[in-house]
Design a protein around this motif. Structure first.
Motif, PDB file in Angstrom:
ATOM      1  N   SER A  25       0.967  -1.353   0.281  1.00  0.00           N
ATOM      2  CA  SER A  25      -0.192   0.370   0.197  1.00  0.00           C
ATOM      3  C   SER A  25       0.989   1.513   0.109  1.00  0.00           C
ATOM      4  N   ARG A  27       2.292   4.993  -1.720  1.00  0.00           N
ATOM      5  CA  ARG A  27       3.464   5.020  -2.606  1.00  0.00           C
ATOM      6  C   ARG A  27       4.638   6.192  -1.852  1.00  0.00           C
ATOM      7  N   THR A  32       3.832   3.377  -7.913  1.00  0.00           N
ATOM      8  CA  THR A  32       3.037   2.748  -6.306  1.00  0.00           C
ATOM      9  C   THR A  32       3.865   0.954  -6.646  1.00  0.00           C
ATOM     10  N   PHE A  33       2.934   0.040  -6.236  1.00  0.00           N
ATOM     11  CA  PHE A  33       3.442  -0.934  -6.490  1.00  0.00           C
ATOM     12  C   PHE A  33       4.223  -1.584  -7.609  1.00  0.00           C
ATOM     13  N   SER A  34       2.972  -1.355  -8.562  1.00  0.00           N
ATOM     14  CA  SER A  34       3.394  -1.620  -9.907  1.00  0.00           C
ATOM     15  C   SER A  34       4.743  -1.093 -11.137  1.00  0.00           C
ATOM     16  N   ARG A  76       2.800 -12.392  -8.832  1.00  0.00           N
ATOM     17  CA  ARG A  76       2.616 -11.094  -8.510  1.00  0.00           C
ATOM     18  C   ARG A  76       0.925 -11.002  -8.871  1.00  0.00           C
ATOM     19  N   ASN A  78      -0.422  -7.352 -10.054  1.00  0.00           N
ATOM     20  CA  ASN A  78      -0.927  -6.362  -9.909  1.00  0.00           C
ATOM     21  C   ASN A  78      -1.714  -5.355  -9.531  1.00  0.00           C
ATOM     22  N   ASN A  81      -2.300  -5.564  -5.885  1.00  0.00           N
ATOM     23  CA  ASN A  81      -0.970  -5.311  -5.291  1.00  0.00           C
ATOM     24  C   ASN A  81      -0.568  -6.076  -3.929  1.00  0.00           C
ATOM     25  N   THR A  82      -0.646  -7.269  -4.306  1.00  0.00           N
ATOM     26  CA  THR A  82       0.262  -8.037  -4.149  1.00  0.00           C
ATOM     27  C   THR A  82       1.532  -9.107  -4.475  1.00  0.00           C
TER      28      THR A  82
END
Length: 128
Positions: A25, A27, A32-34, A76, A78, A81-82
């Motif tokens: 979670s 930024r 971000t995660f991706s 993963r 995206n 977000n895992t």
């Protein structure tokens, strides 16, 4: 900051399987995660942190440490977000605290120092 939270650690019998998950979670500098490559590491008592696997931004071909190649699979999602680590045929020597980590600096790195963000870890204990 990108926050990472692992889950799924457990006490498990040797030969069994276990799936660890890490949810991200927040930024980091707008990323971000991706936008981060993800890695899984572990640390056993009295030992240094050990690289296990890494997966790039959009997935692609993961890279594994020789010690877990063929038994562990990283993936993963995206959209969620895992990043997960599926572990098969667990051995006593897999006992450790497992960490997920994120990096926007170096894709495919095995070096813990290249990862900017870390979860708190989840404990896996394998018994005979």
């Amino acid at each position: 900051q990108l926050q990472l939270v692992e889950s799924g650690g457990a006490l498990v019998q040797a030969g069994k399987s276990l799936r660890l998950s890490c949810v991200a979670s927040g930024r980091a500098s707008g990323r971000t995660f991706s936008d981060h490559a993800m890695g899984w590491f572990r640390q056993a008592p009295g030992k240094e942190r050990e690289f296990l696997a890494t997966i790039a931004f959009s997935g692609g071909i993961p890279y594994y440490a020789d010690s877990v190649k063929g038994r562990f699979t990283v993936s993963r999602d995206n959209a969620k977000n895992t990043v997960d680590l599926q572990m098969e045929n667990l051995k006593v020597e897999d006992t450790a605290v497992y960490y997920c980590a994120a990096t926007s600096l170096r894709i495919g790195s095995e070096e813990a120092a290249d990862y900017e963000f870390w979860g708190q870890g989840t404990r896996v204990t394998v018994f005979v």
